[in-house]
Structures are given as structure tokens and as C-alpha cells.
Motif scaffolding. Structure first.
Motif, PDB file in Angstrom:
ATOM      1  N   THR A 187      48.776  48.378  35.950  1.00  0.00           N
ATOM      2  CA  THR A 187      47.772  48.670  36.977  1.00  0.00           C
ATOM      3  C   THR A 187      47.965  47.805  38.226  1.00  0.00           C
ATOM      4  O   THR A 187      47.645  48.236  39.322  1.00  0.00           O
ATOM      5  N   GLY A 188      48.521  46.608  38.051  1.00  0.00           N
ATOM      6  CA  GLY A 188      48.570  45.679  39.184  1.00  0.00           C
ATOM      7  C   GLY A 188      49.922  45.482  39.831  1.00  0.00           C
ATOM      8  O   GLY A 188      49.997  45.119  41.004  1.00  0.00           O
ATOM      9  N   LEU A 204      52.084  55.378  40.849  1.00  0.00           N
ATOM     10  CA  LEU A 204      51.180  54.335  40.357  1.00  0.00           C
ATOM     11  C   LEU A 204      50.628  53.521  41.523  1.00  0.00           C
ATOM     12  O   LEU A 204      49.440  53.222  41.591  1.00  0.00           O
ATOM     13  N   ALA A 227      47.977  55.456  43.411  1.00  0.00           N
ATOM     14  CA  ALA A 227      46.736  55.625  42.652  1.00  0.00           C
ATOM     15  C   ALA A 227      45.965  54.310  42.567  1.00  0.00           C
ATOM     16  O   ALA A 227      44.743  54.288  42.634  1.00  0.00           O
ATOM     17  N   ALA A 228      46.700  53.213  42.411  1.00  0.00           N
ATOM     18  CA  ALA A 228      46.042  51.918  42.192  1.00  0.00           C
ATOM     19  C   ALA A 228      45.891  51.132  43.494  1.00  0.00           C
ATOM     20  O   ALA A 228      45.410  49.998  43.476  1.00  0.00           O
ATOM     21  N   HIS A 229      46.289  51.735  44.628  1.00  0.00           N
ATOM     22  CA  HIS A 229      46.382  51.004  45.898  1.00  0.00           C
ATOM     23  C   HIS A 229      45.136  50.194  46.243  1.00  0.00           C
ATOM     24  O   HIS A 229      45.206  48.982  46.439  1.00  0.00           O
ATOM     25  N   ASP A 230      43.982  50.869  46.282  1.00  0.00           N
ATOM     26  CA  ASP A 230      42.764  50.188  46.719  1.00  0.00           C
ATOM     27  C   ASP A 230      42.366  49.074  45.756  1.00  0.00           C
ATOM     28  O   ASP A 230      41.899  48.012  46.172  1.00  0.00           O
ATOM     29  N   VAL A 231      42.575  49.350  44.445  1.00  0.00           N
ATOM     30  CA  VAL A 231      42.220  48.357  43.424  1.00  0.00           C
ATOM     31  C   VAL A 231      43.107  47.126  43.558  1.00  0.00           C
ATOM     32  O   VAL A 231      42.645  45.990  43.450  1.00  0.00           O
ATOM     33  N   HIS A 258      44.546  45.938  46.233  1.00  0.00           N
ATOM     34  CA  HIS A 258      44.102  45.138  47.377  1.00  0.00           C
ATOM     35  C   HIS A 258      42.813  44.393  47.042  1.00  0.00           C
ATOM     36  O   HIS A 258      42.692  43.197  47.269  1.00  0.00           O
ATOM     37  N   ALA A 259      41.847  45.108  46.466  1.00  0.00           N
ATOM     38  CA  ALA A 259      40.529  44.510  46.227  1.00  0.00           C
ATOM     39  C   ALA A 259      40.574  43.448  45.140  1.00  0.00           C
ATOM     40  O   ALA A 259      39.741  42.550  45.109  1.00  0.00           O
ATOM     41  N   THR A 260      41.554  43.550  44.225  1.00  0.00           N
ATOM     42  CA  THR A 260      41.611  42.611  43.104  1.00  0.00           C
ATOM     43  C   THR A 260      42.608  41.477  43.368  1.00  0.00           C
ATOM     44  O   THR A 260      42.814  40.625  42.527  1.00  0.00           O
ATOM     45  N   GLY A 261      43.219  41.466  44.548  1.00  0.00           N
ATOM     46  CA  GLY A 261      44.047  40.330  44.934  1.00  0.00           C
ATOM     47  C   GLY A 261      45.463  40.351  44.390  1.00  0.00           C
ATOM     48  O   GLY A 261      46.124  39.312  44.355  1.00  0.00           O
ATOM     49  N   PHE A 262      45.957  41.528  43.964  1.00  0.00           N
ATOM     50  CA  PHE A 262      47.361  41.612  43.556  1.00  0.00           C
ATOM     51  C   PHE A 262      48.229  41.739  44.807  1.00  0.00           C
ATOM     52  O   PHE A 262      47.792  42.335  45.797  1.00  0.00           O
ATOM     53  N   CYS A 315      50.442  43.705  46.974  1.00  0.00           N
ATOM     54  CA  CYS A 315      50.481  45.166  46.904  1.00  0.00           C
ATOM     55  C   CYS A 315      51.752  45.762  47.497  1.00  0.00           C
ATOM     56  O   CYS A 315      52.545  46.354  46.805  1.00  0.00           O
ATOM     57  N   VAL A 331      33.745  46.458  49.325  1.00  0.00           N
ATOM     58  CA  VAL A 331      35.114  46.165  49.746  1.00  0.00           C
ATOM     59  C   VAL A 331      35.777  47.361  50.421  1.00  0.00           C
ATOM     60  O   VAL A 331      36.459  47.220  51.436  1.00  0.00           O
ATOM     61  N   LEU A 355      38.264  47.889  53.782  1.00  0.00           N
ATOM     62  CA  LEU A 355      39.643  48.354  53.621  1.00  0.00           C
ATOM     63  C   LEU A 355      39.915  49.583  54.492  1.00  0.00           C
ATOM     64  O   LEU A 355      40.938  49.663  55.178  1.00  0.00           O
ATOM     65  N   LEU A 357      40.087  57.571  41.145  1.00  0.00           N
ATOM     66  CA  LEU A 357      41.259  56.831  40.662  1.00  0.00           C
ATOM     67  C   LEU A 357      41.006  55.329  40.729  1.00  0.00           C
ATOM     68  O   LEU A 357      41.399  54.574  39.833  1.00  0.00           O
ATOM     69  N   PHE A 389      41.257  52.869  37.589  1.00  0.00           N
ATOM     70  CA  PHE A 389      42.191  51.745  37.550  1.00  0.00           C
ATOM     71  C   PHE A 389      41.471  50.400  37.480  1.00  0.00           C
ATOM     72  O   PHE A 389      41.981  49.448  36.913  1.00  0.00           O
ATOM     73  N   HIS A 398      42.381  35.168  39.796  1.00  0.00           N
ATOM     74  CA  HIS A 398      42.030  35.669  41.118  1.00  0.00           C
ATOM     75  C   HIS A 398      42.055  34.563  42.174  1.00  0.00           C
ATOM     76  O   HIS A 398      42.714  34.683  43.193  1.00  0.00           O
ATOM     77  N   GLU A 433      44.992  40.571  50.369  1.00  0.00           N
ATOM     78  CA  GLU A 433      45.590  41.184  51.555  1.00  0.00           C
ATOM     79  C   GLU A 433      44.848  42.434  51.982  1.00  0.00           C
ATOM     80  O   GLU A 433      44.675  43.358  51.195  1.00  0.00           O
ATOM     81  N   TRP A 491      52.933  34.993  41.934  1.00  0.00           N
ATOM     82  CA  TRP A 491      51.590  35.323  41.430  1.00  0.00           C
ATOM     83  C   TRP A 491      51.526  35.080  39.918  1.00  0.00           C
ATOM     84  O   TRP A 491      50.600  34.431  39.416  1.00  0.00           O
ATOM     85  N   PHE A 543      37.423  40.847  54.468  1.00  0.00           N
ATOM     86  CA  PHE A 543      38.027  41.463  53.291  1.00  0.00           C
ATOM     87  C   PHE A 543      38.302  40.410  52.212  1.00  0.00           C
ATOM     88  O   PHE A 543      37.967  40.606  51.033  1.00  0.00           O
TER      89      PHE A 543
END
Lengths: 56, 250
Positions: free
Chosen positions: A32-33, A40, A43-47, A49-53, A55, B46, B50, B87, B91, B134, B144, B160, B216
Motif C-alpha cells: 500500500t505504501g 497501485l 490508487a494509493a496516491h492520496d493515502v 501523501h497523507a500518511t507520509g510515505f 510517493c 487533508v 492536497l 480507493l 487503501f 510517521h 510531501e 524511510w 499539509f
């Protein structure tokens, strides 16, 4: 002797499921990250960014 | 002797299976529940930031280009992009289930060593998880916003993973070490990745206003902490519930 067997059996049986769960959990997080396959990623793009992976 | 034998005879497999079922079940419940709540929080707090940033990423908006740009453009609503948001919810639930599997597995080991893990303890576990997964990597590789300049994604992922691993070990040592060394070593582990430094971009090319980038990062951290607190409490709660159910059934 018998008691010792019981203890070691319990101890092993406690670590293996925990290890399996950790591997499974890290596998899910990787998919997922981190995996960069474009479907993938999209689909997981926004997550991501929001979860700090990292991207892109 | 016979009684002892009977006691020792149950093979490892059923015990392993029960233990595994308990971990998987509680992690699934905790991850899905926390993930769903967090996904909604992210969509509300969030996602608009974005989407705002993406207007600059795509060039639909340009600041410092001449005319002043409104800080409140028209943004797509929650139901304008249903597939994208569904999605994201899926996820997020998956990601937090992954975290929950790691968290519950570690809780099971802490409990085996004689530590008590109630839902209230779970809150502390959650904060430790937030720091490890995190906050520690985000301290140098800040969350980001789309459009920022960044180094190669593979290099950042390696950094990371290494930072999350060292921070995770540090959190465990602080929680369960119990002597001076177990505070000094974690401090070094927490600081080292940031002294070594994360892969940074060679030049800055980000088109997104700094106000959006800062908001953000702040929102991502805030929701992240709420997420982990919920996840920790849920994971410990379901772990206890599953254990009690197994004990009752035995």
C-alpha cells in the motif's frame, strides 16, 4: 523434563505466529505504501501523501 | 506422570493456530475500524489541502505569476470523485491493518514477557507507533504535498525503512528496557538517521505555495497521531477481547 518440553513448546508457538503477523503486516504496508507499479501508485496516491510515505 | 504427559502432549500446532487466529482477528478489527475513521478524517482535513496543491502542481494555478491568486479556489467536493475517494478509504484501511498486524504481534510478545496491555496502555502503544512509523521519518522527509521537489523515490524509501526500523527499536527499548543504557541507545537511534541525512533534491522546483505545504504537513501529522492513538487503543482492546474469549472457550 516433561515440564521443560511444555515450556519450550509454548514459547516457540508464541513467537512463530507473532513473526508471521509482523511479516504479513510489513508486506501489506509495502504494497500500500511503497510499491511503485503505476496502477497501485495511482490508487494509493492520496493515502501515500497523507500518511507520509515517499510517493513520487 | 501420566497427568504430566497429558499436559505436555497437546502439540504446538493448535496453540500456534489459536495464537495466530487471535492476532489476525484482533488486527483485522482494529485496522479496519481505525482505518475507516482515519480515512474519513483524511478526506475531510487533508484531501482539500492536497487537491488545492494539485491545482498548482498541474499549473491550473500559478502564484507569483503576476496577478494575486485567491487562497480559496473552487475545489472538487467529497462526492465529485467517488472512485478516487473510495480507493483512498480502502487503501487507508489496508495500511492501518498492516500497522495493526505489527502492533498486535508486538503486544502479544510484551504480554508474554509479563507486561499488561489494556486499551488504555494501547494509547501509549499508538503514540509510540506514530513516532516510529510517521513522525520519525517525517521529521526530515516531511509529509510531501503533491508537486514538491524530491530526491529519487527509491533512495527515499530506503531511508524511510531504515528510519522506521531504528525508531521502532528505540521505542521498544524506551518502553521495556528499564536502565540508563536503554535510554541512551534509543536517543542515538532516534537522532542518527537525521544526522546522516535523508536524500534531498538538488534544486527546488515546487510550484505549490509554502502556506499549502506547511498546512499539509501539519494536517498529515495531526491526523496521523489521531490515527495511531485510535489504532493502539483498538488493537489492545480487541487483543484483550479475543484473549478473554479464548480463555472462556478453553
Amino acid at each position: 523434563m516433561t515440564t521443560k518440553t511444555l515450556t519450550s513448546t509454548t514459547s516457540v508457538s508464541s513467537i512463530i505466529p507473532a513473526l508471521f503477523a509482523v511479516v504479513l503486516g510489513l508486506g501489506i504496508i509495502t504494497v500500500t505504501g511503497h510499491v511503485q507499479a503505476s496502477t497501485l501508485h495511482d490508487a494509493a496516491h492520496d493515502v501515500r501523501h497523507a500518511t507520509g510515505f515517499p510517493c513520487h | 506422570m501420566m497427568r504430566h504427559m497429558t499436559c505436555a502432549m497437546p502439540p504446538a500446532f493448535p496453540a500456534t493456530k489459536t495464537m495466530l487466529t487471535r492476532i489476525l482477528t484482533s488486527a483485522l478489527f482494529a485496522g479496519a475500524a481505525a482505518g475507516l475513521i482515519v480515512a474519513l478524517l483524511q478526506l475531510f482535513f487533508v484531501q482539500p489541502v492536497l487537491l488545492h496543491a494539485e491545482l498548482y502542481e498541474t499549473g491550473a494555478l500559478v502564484h507569483f505569476g503576476g496577478d494575486p491568486v485567491s487562497a480559496h479556489p473552487e475545489l472538487p467536493g467529497l462526492f465529485d470523485e467517488p472512485m478516487r475517494n473510495l480507493l483512498s478509504i480502502l487503501f487507508t484501511m489496508l495500511t492501518y491493518t498492516g500497522y495493526a498486524l505489527v502492533l498486535v504481534a508486538l503486544m502479544s510478545q510484551a504480554e508474554r514477557q509479563g507486561h499488561v496491555v489494556t486499551a488504555r496502555h494501547g494509547i501509549i502503544w499508538g503514540i509510540a507507533g506514530f513516532v516510529a512509523f510517521h513522525f520519525a521519518p517525517g521529521f526530515t522527509l516531511a509529509p510531501e504535498v503533491p508537486g514538491v521537489a524530491a530526491a529519487d523515490v527509491g533512495a527515499r524509501q530506503i531511508w524511510w525503512v531504515a528510519t522506521v526500523a531504528t525508531a521502532g527499536i528505540a521505542m521498544w527499548l524506551i518502553a521495556f528496557g528499564g536502565n540508563l543504557v536503554s535510554y541512551v541507545v534509543p536517543a542515538l537511534l532516534l537522532i542518527a538517521p537525521h544526522v546522516i541525512g535523508a536524500p534531498e533534491p538538488d534544486t527546488f522546483t515546487g510550484p505549490v505555495p509554502t502556506e499549502i505545504g506547511a498546512l499539509f504537513a501539519a494536517r498529515a501529522f495531526g491526523i496521523g497521531m489521531a490515527a495511531w492513538v485510535l489504532l493502539g487503543a483498538f488493537a489492545a482492546y480487541f487483543w484483550q477481547t479475543e484473549s478473554a474469549r479464548d480463555a472462556a472457550a478453553a
